[in-house]
Design a protein around this motif. Structure first.
Motif, mmCIF file in Angstrom:
data_model
loop_
_atom_site.group_PDB
_atom_site.id
_atom_site.type_symbol
_atom_site.label_atom_id
_atom_site.label_comp_id
_atom_site.label_asym_id
_atom_site.label_seq_id
_atom_site.Cartn_x
_atom_site.Cartn_y
_atom_site.Cartn_z
ATOM 1 N N HIS A 149 50.915 23.467 -5.583
ATOM 2 C CA HIS A 149 50.905 24.017 -4.217
ATOM 3 C C HIS A 149 49.471 24.318 -3.791
ATOM 4 C CE1 HIS A 149 51.252 27.223 -1.120
ATOM 5 N NE2 HIS A 149 52.246 26.479 -0.704
ATOM 6 N N LYS A 150 48.701 24.881 -4.689
ATOM 7 C CA LYS A 150 47.299 25.174 -4.394
ATOM 8 C C LYS A 150 46.540 23.891 -4.083
ATOM 9 C CE LYS A 150 43.211 27.473 -6.317
ATOM 10 N NZ LYS A 150 42.653 28.211 -7.499
ATOM 11 N N SER A 151 46.816 22.837 -4.853
ATOM 12 C CA SER A 151 46.153 21.554 -4.639
ATOM 13 C C SER A 151 46.513 20.963 -3.284
ATOM 14 C CB SER A 151 46.546 20.577 -5.756
ATOM 15 O OG SER A 151 46.066 19.281 -5.499
ATOM 16 N N VAL A 152 47.802 21.012 -2.922
ATOM 17 C CA VAL A 152 48.234 20.461 -1.636
ATOM 18 C C VAL A 152 47.648 21.268 -0.482
ATOM 19 C CG1 VAL A 152 50.222 20.055 -0.137
ATOM 20 C CG2 VAL A 152 50.336 19.418 -2.549
ATOM 21 N N MET A 153 47.636 22.592 -0.604
ATOM 22 C CA MET A 153 47.060 23.427 0.461
ATOM 23 C C MET A 153 45.573 23.105 0.652
ATOM 24 S SD MET A 153 49.492 25.178 1.793
ATOM 25 C CE MET A 153 50.550 23.755 1.409
ATOM 26 N N LYS A 154 44.874 22.849 -0.442
ATOM 27 C CA LYS A 154 43.454 22.499 -0.344
ATOM 28 C C LYS A 154 43.293 21.154 0.365
ATOM 29 C CE LYS A 154 40.279 24.288 -1.465
ATOM 30 N NZ LYS A 154 39.268 25.074 -0.705
ATOM 31 N N SER A 222 56.443 33.829 0.634
ATOM 32 C CA SER A 222 55.918 34.838 1.563
ATOM 33 C C SER A 222 54.493 34.525 2.017
ATOM 34 C CB SER A 222 55.946 36.219 0.906
ATOM 35 O OG SER A 222 55.138 36.236 -0.266
ATOM 36 N N SER A 223 53.918 33.408 1.562
ATOM 37 C CA SER A 223 52.542 33.063 1.939
ATOM 38 C C SER A 223 52.485 32.541 3.370
ATOM 39 C CB SER A 223 51.969 32.024 0.966
ATOM 40 O OG SER A 223 52.702 30.817 1.038
ATOM 41 N N LYS A 224 51.295 32.632 3.956
ATOM 42 C CA LYS A 224 51.108 32.232 5.356
ATOM 43 C C LYS A 224 49.850 31.369 5.499
ATOM 44 C CE LYS A 224 53.452 36.372 7.056
ATOM 45 N NZ LYS A 224 53.352 37.614 7.854
ATOM 46 N N THR A 245 43.672 32.682 1.114
ATOM 47 C CA THR A 245 44.439 33.670 0.351
ATOM 48 C C THR A 245 45.948 33.522 0.536
ATOM 49 O OG1 THR A 245 44.426 35.287 2.164
ATOM 50 C CG2 THR A 245 42.540 35.306 0.645
ATOM 51 N N GLY A 246 46.335 32.850 1.624
ATOM 52 C CA GLY A 246 47.758 32.761 1.929
ATOM 53 C C GLY A 246 48.269 33.985 2.657
#
Length: 284
Positions: A149-154, A222-224, A245-246
């Motif tokens: 998820h962190k990789s995709v968000m980046k 709950s992240s944004k 940070t989400g």
């Protein structure tokens, strides 16, 4: 196997040496595994407009500019020439996006060019050389979900930094190779600055991926990230190195009823599209 009619000109020109097998048939294109010299690649044949089932294409095209004023006028008028130019624009959008995103460090297939509606690009494989699976076919541990998820968000962040939004991102168009997620299917890529639907499409992309990974790591739900990214983008503060940070503090101003209703309608449409993608995946 028999060479598809649309790939034959590429064989005649020496761009493709052999068609090995069909890979998939989707709502907008058919994909084949091909051999180009010593390399195994894939050839994506875009379906003609009347045969595509991609909905609301006009929403995605908003903001795309033609460098040629005559072509732009023809596309606006909807003449036969204009429709042909619009079709060329739709087909070339993906290869243009792939080159831009690869240069920006986003994990996408390497493009090799688009020839008369056939896109030649890298075939994404796993560590054993088999075609990489789609995310929707994968079960993950909590740790894997958090890392991916962190990789995709980046990657979504990097896309936004070069002014693009995927527009149809979900677990159905992300592959998983030995190094992590690879984003595919970009003919509908949205101009973040020129498309009035850009914010809602970014939110849908991010929410789709967060819901998928949230199955395995519920704390993600709950992240944004979308709201955080868009706020930084609008203020001119988003860059590839920005640490997200989400978390995002919502405005305390009274809610705009029309906006709330629009969000409810968008959520409903999103759920219907999700169900349709699942149905198409099961049928395909």
């Amino acid at each position: 196997m028999k060479i598809p009619k649309r790939i034959q000109p590429l064989v005649d020109e020496g761009l493709v040496d052999e068609v090995l097998r069909p890979l998939m048939s989707g709502k907008e294109a058919d994909v084949y595994v091909v051999r180009c010299g010593d390399d195994v690649r894939c050839a994506k044949i875009y379906k003609e407009a009347e045969k595509r089932s991609f909905k609301q294409a006009v929403l995605y095209r908003e903001g795309r500019k033609s460098r040629n004023s005559r072509r732009a006028r023809a596309m606006e008028k909807g003449s036969k020439f204009g429709r042909n130019e619009q079709e060329n624009s739709w087909q070339n959008a993906e290869v243009d996006a792939l080159f831009r995103l690869a240069y920006a460090g986003v994990r996408v297939p390497q493009p090799y060019g688009c020839f008369d509606g056939v896109l030649l690009m890298e075939l994404i494989t796993d560590d054993q050389g088999y075609v990489a699976p789609r995310l929707n076919d994968i079960t993950l541990t909590r740790e894997q979900a958090l890392e991916q998820h962190k990789s995709v968000m980046k990657d979504v962040q990097r896309m936004l930094c070069v002014g693009l939004i995927h527009g149809d991102l979900s677990e159905f168009n992300v592959l998983l190779d030995s190094n992590g997620p690879v984003i595919i299917d970009l003919p509908q890529a949205v101009d973040a600055a020129a498309n009035n639907n850009a914010k809602s499409m970014l939110e849908r992309d991010v929410n789709n991926m967060t819901r998928f990974y949230g199955q395995f790591a519920p704390e993600l739900l709950s992240s944004k990230y979308a709201k955080e990214m868009w706020a930084l983008f609008e203020s001119g503060k988003l860059n590839p190195e920005s640490e997200l940070t989400g978390k995002f503090k919502e405005s305390t101003k009274a809610a705009d009823v029309e906006s709330v209703l629009a969000e409810i309608e968008a959520a409903f449409d999103e759920e219907q599209e999700r169900k349709e993608r699942i149905r198409e995946a099961e049928e395909g």
